[in-house]
Design an enzyme around this catalytic site. Sequence first.
Site, PDB file in Angstrom:
ATOM      1  N   GLY A 158       6.289   5.689  -0.556  1.00 37.04           N
ATOM      2  CA  GLY A 158       6.007   4.292  -0.838  1.00 37.04           C
ATOM      3  C   GLY A 158       5.071   4.145  -2.012  1.00 37.04           C
ATOM      4  N   ILE A 160       1.796   3.893  -2.325  1.00 35.38           N
ATOM      5  CA  ILE A 160       0.629   4.774  -2.410  1.00 35.38           C
ATOM      6  C   ILE A 160       1.056   6.173  -2.806  1.00 35.38           C
ATOM      7  CG2 ILE A 160      -1.222   5.858  -1.095  1.00 35.38           C
ATOM      8  CD1 ILE A 160      -1.414   3.278   0.549  1.00 35.38           C
ATOM      9  N   ALA A 239      -2.768   9.618   5.842  1.00 36.05           N
ATOM     10  CA  ALA A 239      -2.062   8.608   6.635  1.00 36.05           C
ATOM     11  C   ALA A 239      -2.773   8.499   7.986  1.00 36.05           C
ATOM     12  CB  ALA A 239      -0.596   8.987   6.773  1.00 36.05           C
ATOM     13  N   ARG A 240      -2.055   8.608   9.076  1.00 38.32           N
ATOM     14  CA  ARG A 240      -2.638   8.501  10.409  1.00 38.32           C
ATOM     15  C   ARG A 240      -2.791   9.889  11.035  1.00 38.32           C
ATOM     16  NH1 ARG A 240      -3.423   4.022   8.769  1.00 38.32           N
ATOM     17  NH2 ARG A 240      -3.003   2.047   9.829  1.00 38.32           N
ATOM     18  N   GLU A 269      -8.237   9.840  16.504  1.00 40.13           N
ATOM     19  CA  GLU A 269      -8.611   8.605  15.822  1.00 40.13           C
ATOM     20  C   GLU A 269      -9.933   8.053  16.374  1.00 40.13           C
ATOM     21  OE1 GLU A 269      -4.770   6.435  14.196  1.00 40.13           O
ATOM     22  OE2 GLU A 269      -4.608   6.687  16.361  1.00 40.13           O
ATOM     23  N   HIS A 293     -11.664   8.524   8.034  1.00 40.11           N
ATOM     24  CA  HIS A 293     -10.677   7.474   7.757  1.00 40.11           C
ATOM     25  C   HIS A 293     -11.247   6.520   6.716  1.00 40.11           C
ATOM     26  CE1 HIS A 293      -7.090   5.068   9.580  1.00 40.11           C
ATOM     27  NE2 HIS A 293      -7.055   5.101   8.267  1.00 40.11           N
TER      28      HIS A 293
END
Length: 340
Positions: A158, A160, A239-240, A269, A293
Amino acid sequence: MTKQAQQTVVITDYDYGDVDIEWAIIEDAGLRLVAADCKTEDDVIEAAMDADAIITQYATVGARAINAFIRCKVIARYGTGVDIVDVDAATRRGILVTNVPNDWCQNEVADHAMALLLAAARKICGYDRATRAGTWRWQSGEPIHRLQGRTLGLLAFGAIAQAIAARAHAFGMLVIAHDPYMQPEDVAAHGAQPTSFGELIEHADYLVIQAPLTKETRHLIGEPELRRMKPTSILINTARGPIVDDNALYAALWEGWIAGAGLDDIEEEPAKQRDWEPVNPLFSLDNVIITPHAAYYSDEAIRTVRDFAAREVARVLTGKPPLSPVNAAQLAIVHPGPSS
């Protein structure tokens, strides 16, 4: 005539220190703002059951919470990814979901990905630790390989990831990318060689993850994939966290399946937990760099994302269309008519 009750916007959670930006926008629209500190879905239900609109940063707004909402019209995400919101459940309830287009932090994340890559490849943290301990030797970073001519692989391509590709080209790298949602000619047009997932894993010297977190991408990078990577390769995840299996990554770094990693998030997370403790075994390794993050962060980006999310709920609650709806098309199908 009965006076209409003032509509309420609930911010489920935030780590900005204050909600002054949001408060000014919400109050100016004639709405009421309530700021909460939700970590669980039960917290969300308690804080926002009666809300007309919700803004969420990290707190999960799942089907259970959505089904408990009495009059919610819109759920706005601070950010681009909507993995913490059950969009299908919101659609079934006729609730609009909005996000912030990713150009709010496109350059920040691309810069951070390259910073992690460069720091890991050039052994910056190791050199710093050694120097502070009194070791002034270039050999303390051995081995280090030249970036020029190496292959950077991008998982997802995408906006980014395309910005990362542009930066990698400036360092003389070959860029390959795998994105099942893009046509090969579109990948090529944006500066990368399209490739299969297997070829990406096996050929990348630096594998940068920039994919959204979905059911399909959760633990997409696990033991089989890490074992297929080059022993000299470096994994970067901006990313995640849950896209990578942390236990498998620990084994890969400890046993030398790969050379290093740079992570902007870890699997648990931490921002989504209350009373988090740094017990993840990855923290014990010297060949991984971990940031909290923070890839999206700049003062300018934070102001933009807060302003945009607040204005989205103000638009919807005052009868205007949102600028970045996530599920508007689905709502038009499930709930046809003016309310969609």
